[in-house]
Write a protein that holds these residues in place. Structure first.
Motif, short mmCIF file in Angstrom:
data_model
loop_
_atom_site.label_atom_id
_atom_site.label_comp_id
_atom_site.label_asym_id
_atom_site.label_seq_id
_atom_site.Cartn_x
_atom_site.Cartn_y
_atom_site.Cartn_z
N LYS A 97 31.81 73.16 53.03
CA LYS A 97 32.12 72.18 53.56
C LYS A 97 33.33 71.60 52.56
O LYS A 97 33.27 71.59 51.38
CB LYS A 97 30.51 71.36 52.62
CG LYS A 97 30.21 69.61 53.45
CD LYS A 97 28.74 69.38 52.43
CE LYS A 97 28.34 68.63 53.46
NZ LYS A 97 27.80 69.10 54.88
N VAL A 98 34.19 70.90 53.48
CA VAL A 98 35.13 71.21 53.20
C VAL A 98 35.54 69.12 52.82
O VAL A 98 35.05 68.75 53.79
CB VAL A 98 36.69 71.36 53.94
CG1 VAL A 98 38.43 71.08 53.53
CG2 VAL A 98 36.90 72.31 54.44
N PRO A 99 35.88 68.90 51.76
CA PRO A 99 36.03 67.63 52.07
C PRO A 99 37.02 66.89 52.36
O PRO A 99 37.96 67.72 52.86
CB PRO A 99 36.26 67.43 50.30
CG PRO A 99 36.60 68.69 49.69
CD PRO A 99 36.27 69.54 50.27
N LEU A 100 36.48 65.36 53.38
CA LEU A 100 37.76 64.95 53.97
C LEU A 100 38.33 65.93 55.63
O LEU A 100 39.57 66.77 55.38
CB LEU A 100 39.22 64.44 53.28
CG LEU A 100 39.11 63.38 52.22
CD1 LEU A 100 40.25 63.19 51.82
CD2 LEU A 100 38.76 62.24 52.35
N LEU A 103 40.23 65.09 58.08
CA LEU A 103 41.35 64.19 57.26
C LEU A 103 42.74 65.69 57.67
O LEU A 103 43.55 65.83 58.20
CB LEU A 103 42.16 64.37 56.15
CG LEU A 103 43.05 63.18 56.34
CD1 LEU A 103 43.47 62.52 56.72
CD2 LEU A 103 43.33 62.90 54.57
N PHE A 104 42.41 66.80 56.55
CA PHE A 104 42.65 68.14 56.87
C PHE A 104 42.75 68.91 57.64
O PHE A 104 43.49 70.18 57.86
CB PHE A 104 42.36 68.77 55.21
CG PHE A 104 41.89 68.49 53.76
CD1 PHE A 104 43.49 67.68 53.54
CD2 PHE A 104 41.27 68.56 53.25
CE1 PHE A 104 44.06 67.44 51.93
CE2 PHE A 104 41.53 67.97 52.09
CZ PHE A 104 42.96 67.53 51.85
N LEU A 105 41.93 68.84 58.87
CA LEU A 105 42.07 69.81 59.84
C LEU A 105 42.95 68.74 60.76
O LEU A 105 44.02 70.10 61.33
CB LEU A 105 41.18 70.04 60.38
CG LEU A 105 40.93 70.48 61.44
CD1 LEU A 105 41.13 71.55 61.35
CD2 LEU A 105 38.79 70.58 62.26
N CYS A 110 48.26 69.28 63.71
CA CYS A 110 48.97 67.59 64.07
C CYS A 110 50.59 68.17 64.24
O CYS A 110 50.69 67.78 65.68
CB CYS A 110 49.60 67.02 62.57
SG CYS A 110 50.07 64.89 63.25
N PRO A 111 50.93 69.50 64.16
CA PRO A 111 51.93 69.46 64.44
C PRO A 111 51.68 69.94 66.60
O PRO A 111 53.03 69.55 66.59
CB PRO A 111 52.61 70.85 64.19
CG PRO A 111 52.40 71.27 62.94
CD PRO A 111 50.62 70.01 62.91
N LEU A 112 51.14 70.38 66.74
CA LEU A 112 50.47 70.67 68.60
C LEU A 112 50.93 69.04 69.21
O LEU A 112 50.64 69.49 70.39
CB LEU A 112 49.07 70.92 68.19
CG LEU A 112 48.17 72.26 69.71
CD1 LEU A 112 49.70 73.98 69.52
CD2 LEU A 112 47.12 71.95 69.73
N VAL A 113 50.59 68.35 68.51
CA VAL A 113 50.13 67.34 69.11
C VAL A 113 51.39 65.72 68.97
O VAL A 113 51.76 64.24 68.98
CB VAL A 113 48.92 66.35 68.98
CG1 VAL A 113 47.71 66.85 69.35
CG2 VAL A 113 48.41 65.57 67.11
N LEU B 20 51.17 74.48 53.27
CA LEU B 20 52.84 74.70 54.42
C LEU B 20 52.99 73.20 54.89
O LEU B 20 53.75 73.16 55.18
CB LEU B 20 52.16 76.10 55.45
CG LEU B 20 53.28 76.36 56.67
CD1 LEU B 20 54.97 76.68 56.05
CD2 LEU B 20 52.78 77.15 57.54
N SER B 21 51.63 73.02 55.49
CA SER B 21 51.37 71.45 56.56
C SER B 21 52.29 70.75 55.48
O SER B 21 52.89 69.77 55.54
CB SER B 21 50.26 71.46 57.19
OG SER B 21 49.70 72.47 58.04
N CYS B 22 51.89 70.34 53.89
CA CYS B 22 52.06 69.47 53.59
C CYS B 22 53.65 69.55 52.87
O CYS B 22 54.06 68.20 53.02
CB CYS B 22 51.68 69.42 51.86
SG CYS B 22 49.59 68.65 52.44
#
Lengths: 269, 281
Positions: A97-100, A103-105, A110-113, B20-22
């Protein structure tokens, strides 16, 4: 069943369209391959004597060979980095269970889009404004960033399909988290991991814009090719193009083949 | 996914990728926006005013938009028959193979493919040669190094992308729904309009968005096929950065490009979201 959706005449039309599309896609590549064996300095038809001259020239050209090896090293490092970072991130997103979470995913994917050019320019502006000169290690980081989403998506798809019970069983029988990952998860995912390494390798091997932005003097193969394309025609560029095309195509096809066929096979078992 | 009890602490696994992303994506983006807002006269929108007051920059922006728009529209149209063929005319076993046939060049160098089109389209290229052989007329095509050539090259790339995402949507349509519709007397056209089109749209829109993004930010195709006389924004950006080292101006152009992408893509993403929800409902 399919004739419910596509009538006979439609099916003929679609087939014809598909064939035309294939022809358009492969025509220039075929032309390039043919020209790479064509003697004569100017790349015009008709075809003259067949020759291996351009390939021989290519192997003798140190700048091409050196940039090729630079690219191999960079792409290997970037694909290994992206696949291992991607594997662990995918594992976390899939099994914890990753918080947020979104957002993190989203941040990682993001670099893909966004236009790739923005990755290059962003890093370049950043490093130049704090006084670091563009160099090869930055290309490595930029390309890892660029292929990381691919790795995360592929691996997350795979890990999502592994039931938690397998790992739970191992851990309740006394295995540590680390051992269970190494001995259970990694072998299960092995085809996908291998395919991901190949795919990210191909993408970073062929990547041009980020590399162009982030290095000044040390060059990768796509930059060497680019320089040759914009500064004047070298006949051996057809040979380079053919070689690179076949090289990337082979790797990419193997990767896709594993992802499309092998993966479904292991899931069935 | 199923039961999230498996690991309690995701951070050791997540942190490396996130770092890395940040460090190399989030931070540079913030820095880029900050740079675009700073000029010699202090903090403000001065750089943006300068940008929009410079005709050749706004023209480049318009060119980028037009090229991306046209190539995406073409790609969107081409994707339907291609995906339709692979999903509905090919045996299930062979589908991936046919898809790969379309996508294979996608995994190889963008630059090389753009260059290979030069060989075909240039004034002494293959097409011109064929015309000369067939008709005896030697005509200058005048196609290479125009915006049309850029659109052509990018549309081809976009088509692959759109076909790929549309394929994903079409292939996952439950065949029972189609069979049921057909049993109840639906004609192929009706099945297309009422079942396949709405179910395919989310995948199609995803492809449209992705190909628009690729097309508007591409540098290689506009340079190799479009030529340097009428540059798009990406070409201007590169020449600013590699030529004049004007960091603020480069950052401004990049920020404008990013904003344009967001403004253009957001409605499509929203539309896709609405479609998906209406399907699920």
């Amino acid at each position: 069943m399919n004739n419910l959706i596509v009538s006979k005449s439609m099916s003929v039309a679609l087939t014809a369209f598909f064939c035309i599309a294939l022809f358009v896609i492969y025509l220039p590549i075929l032309v390039m391959i043919i020209f790479s064996f064509n003697s004569g300095k100017y790349q015009t038809l008709p075809f003259r004597e067949p020759t291996f001259e351009w390939y021989v020239n290519l192997i003798a050209d140190r700048s091409f060979i050196e940039s090729f090896f630079t690219s191999i090293v960079m792409a290997s490092l970037a694909s290994l980095a992206a696949t291992s970072l991607g594997f662990f991130a995918a594992y976390a997103f899939s099994k914890a269970k990753v918080p947020l979470h979104t957002l993190f995913l989203g941040l990682i994917l993001c670099p893909l889009v966004i236009p790739i050019i923005l990755i290059g320019i962003g890093i370049r502006l950043q490093v130049v404004s704090i006084g670091i000169q563009p160099a090869l290690w930055l290309v490595l980081i930029g390309q890892t960033l660029y292929v990381l989403p691919l790795a995360v998506i592929n691996l997350k798809n795979r890990i999502d399909k592994i039931p938690n019970s397998i790992e739970e069983a191992a851990i309740s029988l006394g295995s540590s988290r680390f051992t269970s990952i190494c001995l259970i998860l990694v072998p299960i995912c092995a085809p996908t991991i291998f395919a991901t390494i190949l795919l990210t390798f191909t993408f970073s091997f062929d990547e041009f814009v980020i590399a162009y932005f982030l290095t000044n003097f040390e060059i990768t193969l796509p930059i060497r090719i680019w320089t040759s394309l914009v500064t004047g025609f070298e006949p051996k560029i057809n040979a380079v193009g053919t070689a690179v095309f076949i090289f990337s195509l082979t790797l990419g096809l193997i990767a896709q083949f594993i992802l499309l066929f092998k993966q479904t096979e292991t899931q069935k078992n | 996914m199923v039961g999230s009890s498996n690991i309690t602490n995701p951070w050791p696994f997540l942190l490396p990728a996130l770092m890395l992303s940040c460090l190399f994506f989030l931070l540079p983006t913030i820095n880029m926006i900050f740079l675009s807002l700073t000029s010699e006269s202090g903090i403000g929108f001065g750089n943006f005013r300068d940008f929009f007051a410079t005709p050749h920059l706004t023209q480049a922006l318009m060119r980028s938009l037009l090229v991306a728009l046209f190539s995406t529209v073409i790609a969107g149209f081409v994707a339907w028959p291609l995906a339709y063929f692979i999903v509905f005319c090919v045996k299930e076993k062979w589908r991936p193979l046919f898809l790969l046939a379309i996508l294979a060049p996608f995994w190889t160098s963008f630059t090389i493919r753009a260059f290979s089109w030069q060989l075909v389209l240039s004034d002494n290229g293959v097409i011109a040669w064929l015309i000369e052989q067939l008709t005896g007329l030697s005509i200058a095509l005048g196609f290479l190094y125009t915006m049309k050539a850029s659109v052509f090259g990018l549309a081809l790339f976009g088509s692959m992308l759109c076909t790929f995402t549309l394929y994903g949507a079409l292939v996952s349509i439950d065949k029972k729904v189609i069979e049921a519709a057909s049993t109840l007397g639906a004609k192929p056209l009706q099945i297309f309009r009422d079942i396949i089109l709405p179910l395919g749209l989310p995948g199609w829109l995803a492809g449209i968005v992705l190909s628009f993004i690729v097309c508007i930010g591409d540098y290689a195709v506009p340079t190799l096929l479009g030529g340097g006389l009428k540059p798009v924004l990406a070409q201007i950006m590169l020449s600013v950065l590699k030529g004049t080292y004007n960091l603020s101006q480069a950052a401004t152009i990049a920020t404008i490009l990013a904003t344009t992408v967001i403004i253009c893509a957001a409605p499509l993403v929203l539309l896709r979201h609405i479609f998906r929800r209406s399907i699920l409902a």
